[in-house]
Design a protein around this motif. Structure first.
Motif, short mmCIF file in Angstrom:
data_model
loop_
_atom_site.label_atom_id
_atom_site.label_comp_id
_atom_site.label_asym_id
_atom_site.label_seq_id
_atom_site.Cartn_x
_atom_site.Cartn_y
_atom_site.Cartn_z
N GLY A 1 0.75 -1.12 0.01
CA GLY A 1 -0.02 0.06 -0.02
C GLY A 1 0.92 1.21 -0.04
N ASN A 2 2.15 1.31 0.60
CA ASN A 2 2.70 2.38 0.72
C ASN A 2 3.67 2.57 -0.57
OD1 ASN A 2 1.96 3.33 3.14
ND2 ASN A 2 3.39 2.00 4.45
N LEU B 1 -4.98 8.20 -3.74
CA LEU B 1 -4.12 7.71 -2.45
C LEU B 1 -4.28 8.73 -1.55
CD1 LEU B 1 -1.09 6.44 -4.26
CD2 LEU B 1 -2.51 5.13 -3.04
N ALA C 1 -3.73 8.52 -9.40
CA ALA C 1 -3.48 7.85 -8.15
C ALA C 1 -3.23 9.11 -6.94
CB ALA C 1 -1.93 7.27 -8.41
N ILE D 1 2.89 5.78 -2.61
CA ILE D 1 3.05 6.79 -1.98
C ILE D 1 4.37 7.23 -1.79
CG2 ILE D 1 2.75 7.93 0.20
CD1 ILE D 1 0.37 6.01 0.70
N LEU E 1 -5.46 7.95 2.08
CA LEU E 1 -4.52 8.32 3.20
C LEU E 1 -5.14 9.33 4.19
CD1 LEU E 1 -1.51 7.90 4.04
CD2 LEU E 1 -0.99 9.87 2.63
#
Length: 200
Positions: A21-22, A175, A171, A25, A179
């Motif tokens: 998931g990270n 995201l 994205a 990011i 987040l």
């Protein structure tokens, strides 16, 4: 070596670190860096996160107790920091990020709180307190989980090439929204704990 404790620690830390998931990011936060600098930042962030997790596993409770800081306060602070990052993403400030010379993204937000967030810190502290006779298993579990996390996150340097400009923009917004939700969840959990302590 307690295989059961090792497996529990590995799974817990790997899930909480959320490498998959990270990864997008991380790619967005390091966008604009040279490939070598980006790789070094990810390497440094992974190392810092691992060291912090190990430090908290052994001395986290003592440090928080000495500073009179509750886990609720730690979760609330981590949630706030994540929310600020999410707001930057939603406002498009990470579309063309700039790397300030006096700010090391490897420390924050990459290492803290993305890879070693409040949830992960809490997890290692609990695992160590619940397994005082299997500390080696907990340590090996933490290091193994962070090693796999580093391998996955290290591949984030190629995500921009796969997604393209339009995909990256979409994205960023998606995201950022996710987040923000995660930040509110973490922060609200901390606030609930703080209010329960205050009302008791």
């Amino acid at each position: 070596m307690d295989i059961s404790v090792f497996a529990q620690t590995f799974i817990a830390v790997f899930v909480m670190a959320d490498a998959l998931g990270n990864a997008p990011i991380v790619s967005l936060l390091t966008k604009g860096m040279e490939a070598a600098d980006r790789g070094r930042a990810i390497d440094r962030a992974s190392l810092i996160a691992t060291v912090v997790l190990l430090a908290f596993a052994f001395s986290g409770q003592a440090i928080l107790h000495y500073l009179h800081v509750s886990m609720g306060a730690l979760e609330a602070a981590g949630g706030l920091l994540l929310l600020l990052i999410a707001l930057d993403m939603l406002q498009g400030k990470l579309d063309v990020p700039t790397v300030e010379p006096d700010h090391d993204v490897a420390i924050t937000p990459l290492a803290l709180p993305l890879l070693a967030g409040p949830g992960t810190l809490t997890t290692v502290m609990l695992m160590m307190s619940e397994s005082p006779d299997a500390r080696i298993s907990v340590v090996v579990g933490i290091i193994s989980a962070m090693l796999i996390t580093w391998i996955i996150v290290r591949q984030s340097v190629y995500i921009d090439q796969w997604m393209g400009a339009q995909g990256a923009m979409i994205a960023v917004k998606l995201l950022g929204f996710l987040l923000a939700a995660l930040a509110i969840e973490i922060g609200s959990a901390g606030l609930r704990e703080l209010f329960l302590i205050a009302s008791s």
